[in-house]
Design an enzyme around this catalytic site. Structure first.
Site, PDB file in Angstrom:
ATOM      1  CD  GLU A  91      51.770  36.045  31.697  1.00 20.49           C
ATOM      2  OE1 GLU A  91      52.260  36.115  32.839  1.00 20.49           O
ATOM      3  OE2 GLU A  91      52.427  36.235  30.669  1.00 20.49           O
ATOM      4  CB  CYS A 142      50.272  37.506  39.754  1.00 19.04           C
ATOM      5  SG  CYS A 142      50.717  38.809  38.598  1.00 19.04           S
TER       6      CYS A 142
HETATM    7  N1  LIG Z   1      50.812  35.739  36.083  1.00 14.43           N
HETATM    8  C1  LIG Z   1      50.058  36.805  35.925  1.00 14.43           C
HETATM    9  O1  LIG Z   1      50.305  37.657  35.085  1.00 14.43           O
HETATM   10  C2  LIG Z   1      48.844  36.988  36.795  1.00 14.43           C
HETATM   11  C3  LIG Z   1      48.199  38.227  36.786  1.00 14.43           C
HETATM   12  C4  LIG Z   1      47.078  38.403  37.591  1.00 14.43           C
HETATM   13  C5  LIG Z   1      46.612  37.361  38.403  1.00 14.43           C
HETATM   14  N2  LIG Z   1      47.265  36.178  38.388  1.00 14.43           N
HETATM   15  C6  LIG Z   1      46.805  35.104  39.272  1.00 14.43           C
HETATM   16  O2  LIG Z   1      45.380  35.024  39.295  1.00 14.43           O
HETATM   17  C7  LIG Z   1      44.922  34.516  40.538  1.00 14.43           C
HETATM   18  C8  LIG Z   1      43.875  35.433  41.116  1.00 14.43           C
HETATM   19  O3  LIG Z   1      42.845  35.581  40.228  1.00 14.43           O
HETATM   20  P1  LIG Z   1      41.490  34.729  40.313  1.00 14.43           P
HETATM   21  O4  LIG Z   1      41.154  34.417  41.724  1.00 14.43           O
HETATM   22  O5  LIG Z   1      40.482  35.451  39.484  1.00 14.43           O
HETATM   23  O6  LIG Z   1      41.927  33.375  39.607  1.00 14.43           O
HETATM   24  P2  LIG Z   1      41.000  32.176  39.101  1.00 14.43           P
HETATM   25  O7  LIG Z   1      41.901  31.212  38.429  1.00 14.43           O
HETATM   26  O8  LIG Z   1      40.097  31.683  40.152  1.00 14.43           O
HETATM   27  O9  LIG Z   1      40.050  32.874  38.040  1.00 14.43           O
HETATM   28  C9  LIG Z   1      40.587  33.508  36.896  1.00 14.43           C
HETATM   29  C10 LIG Z   1      39.531  33.499  35.823  1.00 14.43           C
HETATM   30  O10 LIG Z   1      39.230  32.148  35.499  1.00 14.43           O
HETATM   31  C11 LIG Z   1      37.850  31.933  35.580  1.00 14.43           C
HETATM   32  N3  LIG Z   1      37.628  30.545  35.974  1.00 14.43           N
HETATM   33  C12 LIG Z   1      37.631  30.020  37.215  1.00 14.43           C
HETATM   34  N4  LIG Z   1      37.392  28.692  37.147  1.00 14.43           N
HETATM   35  C13 LIG Z   1      37.239  28.375  35.849  1.00 14.43           C
HETATM   36  C14 LIG Z   1      36.985  27.174  35.124  1.00 14.43           C
HETATM   37  N5  LIG Z   1      36.825  25.989  35.749  1.00 14.43           N
HETATM   38  N6  LIG Z   1      36.919  27.232  33.771  1.00 14.43           N
HETATM   39  C15 LIG Z   1      37.081  28.406  33.129  1.00 14.43           C
HETATM   40  N7  LIG Z   1      37.309  29.578  33.752  1.00 14.43           N
HETATM   41  C16 LIG Z   1      37.406  29.563  35.096  1.00 14.43           C
HETATM   42  C17 LIG Z   1      37.337  32.960  36.567  1.00 14.43           C
HETATM   43  O11 LIG Z   1      35.965  33.205  36.361  1.00 14.43           O
HETATM   44  C18 LIG Z   1      38.221  34.153  36.217  1.00 14.43           C
HETATM   45  O12 LIG Z   1      37.699  34.834  35.102  1.00 14.43           O
HETATM   46  C19 LIG Z   1      46.162  34.466  41.412  1.00 14.43           C
HETATM   47  O13 LIG Z   1      46.634  33.138  41.424  1.00 14.43           O
HETATM   48  C20 LIG Z   1      47.140  35.380  40.688  1.00 14.43           C
HETATM   49  O14 LIG Z   1      48.487  35.139  40.956  1.00 14.43           O
HETATM   50  C21 LIG Z   1      48.358  35.959  37.604  1.00 14.43           C
HETATM   51  N1  LIG Z   2      50.559  42.963  39.042  1.00 16.00           N
HETATM   52  C1  LIG Z   2      50.696  42.352  37.788  1.00 16.00           C
HETATM   53  C2  LIG Z   2      49.508  41.669  37.380  1.00 16.00           C
HETATM   54  C3  LIG Z   2      49.279  40.506  38.309  1.00 16.00           C
HETATM   55  O1  LIG Z   2      48.559  40.517  39.253  1.00 16.00           O
HETATM   56  C4  LIG Z   2      51.213  43.368  36.819  1.00 16.00           C
HETATM   57  O2  LIG Z   2      51.892  44.248  37.323  1.00 16.00           O
HETATM   58  O3  LIG Z   2      51.016  43.281  35.619  1.00 16.00           O
END
Ligand SMILES: NC(=O)c1ccc[n+]([C@@H]2O[C@H](COP(=O)([O-])OP(=O)(O)OC[C@H]3O[C@@H](n4cnc5c(N)ncnc54)[C@H](O)[C@@H]3O)[C@@H](O)[C@H]2O)c1
Ligand SMILES: N[C@@H](CC=O)C(=O)O
Length: 486
Positions: A260, A294
């Site tokens: 995700e 996101c």
């Molecule tokens: N598609 C969805 O459902 C969804 C939902 C929420 C957030 N997001 C996305 O998440 C991002 C924001 O969150 P973020 O800044 O925490 O993202 P991120 O990818 O930096 O971190 C997410 C998680 O991954 C871990 N992480 C980071 N680098 C890592 C590595 N090299 N190996 C293993 N784990 C690692 C972090 O500690 C954290 O727990 C945005 O891009 C957002 O769109 C997507």
């Molecule tokens: N906003 C999302 C999570 C992603 O950031 C949700 O509604 O589940």
């Protein structure tokens, strides 16, 4: 101003300072600070897990797996239900904790906890609906049966922007399917996940079934969770860049993987839209969690003919939002940290140098970014091709329906898209052509546990929630019974 403080929690047992593995709280040599993003002050020191302890979590989950998958769906549903009830009983405290560590306004934090609980409620019902199939056989002496089985131990890594719901969305599905679960929440927001672990203990969920590992060495923890042979499935929510890396790592043991990832949602307002409704929808879709979602609208495409009247309505609505400490009556909280502020500042500065104009900018608290409307944007700008993850609305214009759809699709992401129109034929044309996993049509908030959440293209694969949400946690087995005579 309210002084942010963990002592305000009524249920102090929810404040935990170390990883939860095999039903116990682990202590380790090193610790790290969990910081309140509003004032940058430390809320609490939390033990930084050692890598051998992450391996212990895998062993604990593996040991618990057989017993957990042998329980009936009704037994698992009852335990999940109890867990959900305890989250509901502690809703006020969980929301306060979430605002303190993540920053979002308390009303939004309450909404997130309810949203998180809705996944638990949903999956404790879905557990009872894991159906197989019988299939017409090739001969009368055969019976063809298809059965479903838990995949085994599941590991997950989750982000900071939804510190409760991104965990329950995965954990509830895994547990309902009969899988033991290990989650590594973001090091920026571990407290919500640890409070959930405490409530899982109180709910009587057996030891080893739900484990939370917290630490700052995301890379090393991630390597264990993506490569360990005893983990059958890996589920990630976070950025596309990290998702790509973890997908590669998980390939070494051919794990089932769900991703995700990030989004770059277009928000199109066609010339026949209800402008008042569209502006209200845009406020919700853009400024939820100060733009750190996101599915936040990232690019706003306005039909040239309605651009000025729409901007006038939208700007008036935006002026009503206040920014500050999420514990006070504000609609916009801080950004998660200085790096996030720097990233938004850089994207805006670059857009200005590329020809964008500031149409409106509000006032920000020291740890926020001001609510901003940028006009004169185009798809070649850096800000149009990146997740802004901040309260900045970028305005683009278009002169016909097809060009709006083409511009909206011009991104490597494919998570959510939104559009407003009152013409059903146009709605169906746009819905069929937009290459995104989720569409808000005359609607700015699409989150719903009963609906399939997920993206296409570089926003990932797999769907969370809904009637398909258990599929990623189940193996399908085909039984061909031969030589039957009856
Ligand atoms: N598609 C969805 O459902 C969804 C939902 C929420 C957030 N997001 C996305 O998440 C991002 C924001 O969150 P973020 O800044 O925490 O993202 P991120 O990818 O930096 O971190 C997410 C998680 O991954 C871990 N992480 C980071 N680098 C890592 C590595 N090299 N190996 C293993 N784990 C690692 C972090 O500690 C954290 O727990 C945005 O891009 C957002 O769109 C997507
Ligand atoms: N906003 C999302 C999570 C992603 O950031 C949700 O509604 O589940």
């Amino acid at each position: 101003m309210t002084t942010p403080n963990l002592s305000q929690l009524k249920n102090q047992s929810l404040i935990k300072q170390s990883s939860f593995v095999n039903g116990s709280w682990l202590s380790s040599k090193n610790s790290f600070d969990v910081v309140n993003p509003f004032n940058n002050e430390s809320l609490l020191q939390v033990d930084d897990i050692e890598i051998t302890q992450v391996e212990d979590a895998v062993s604990a989950a593996k040991s618990a797996q057989q017993a957990w998958q042998s329980t009936t769906a009704y037994e698992r549903a009852a335990q999940l239900k109890k867990w959900g009830e305890l989250l509901t009983e502690n809703l006020d405290d969980l929301a306060l904790l979430l605002t303190l560590e993540q920053g979002k306004p308390l009303a939004e934090a309450r909404g997130e906890i309810k949203y998180g609980i809705s996944y638990i409620e949903w999956f404790c019902e879905e557990a009872k609906r894991v159906y197989g199939d019988t299939i017409p056989a090739l001969s009368n002496s055969q019976q063809v049966i298809v059965t479903k089985h838990p995949v085994g131990v599941v590991a997950a890594i989750t982000p900071w922007n939804f510190p409760n719901a991104m965990n329950t969305r995965k954990a509830a599905a895994a547990l309902a399917a009969g899988c033991c679960f290990i989650v590594k929440p973001s090091e920026l927001t571990p407290l919500s996940a640890l409070a959930m672990a405490e409530l899982s203990l109180q709910a009587g969920i057996p030891k080893g079934v739900f484990n939370v590992v917290v630490g700052t060495n995301a890379k090393a923890i991630g390597e264990v969770l993506t490569t360990h042979a005893d983990i059958a499935k890996f589920s990630f929510t976070g950025s596309t860049a990290v998702g790509k890396l973890l997908t590669q790592q998980a390939a070494s043991t051919v794990k089932r993987v769900s991703m995700e990832l990030g989004g770059n949602a277009p928000f199109i307002v066609f010339d026949d839209a209800d402008l008042e409704a569209a502006a209200t929808g845009l406020i919700a879709a853009k400024f939820r969690n100060a733009g750190q979602t996101c599915v936040c609208a990232n690019r706003i495409y306005l039909a040239e003919s309605i651009k000025q009247p729409f901007l006038a309505i939208f700007t008036e609505k935006l002026k009503q939002l206040t920014q500050g400490n999420g514990l006070n009556d504000v609609q916009l909280g801080p950004l998660i940290n200085q790096a996030a502020i720097d990233k938004v500042t850089e994207l805006v500065d670059t857009a200005l140098s590329e020809g964008a104009h500031i149409h409106y900018q509000g006032e920000a608290s020291a740890t926020g970014y001001p609510a901003t409307i940028l006009t004169n944007c185009n798809n070649t700008m850096e800000i149009a091709q990146n997740e802004i993850f901040g309260p900045v609305a970028t305005i683009f214009s278009f002169d016909n329906e097809q060009s709006a759809i083409n511009l909206a699709n011009d991104t490597e992401y494919g998570l959510a898209a939104y559009f407003y129109s009152q013409n059903i034929n146009r709605i169906m044309r746009a819905a069929n052509q937009l290459k995104f996993g989720m569409l808000g049509i005359n609607e700015g908030i699409i989150s719903n546990a009963a609906a399939p959440f997920g993206g296409v293209k570089q926003s990932g694969y797999g769907r969370e929630g809904s009637k398909v949400g258990l599929d990623d946690y189940l193996e399908t087995k085909y039984l061909c019974l031969g030589n039957l005579s009856y």
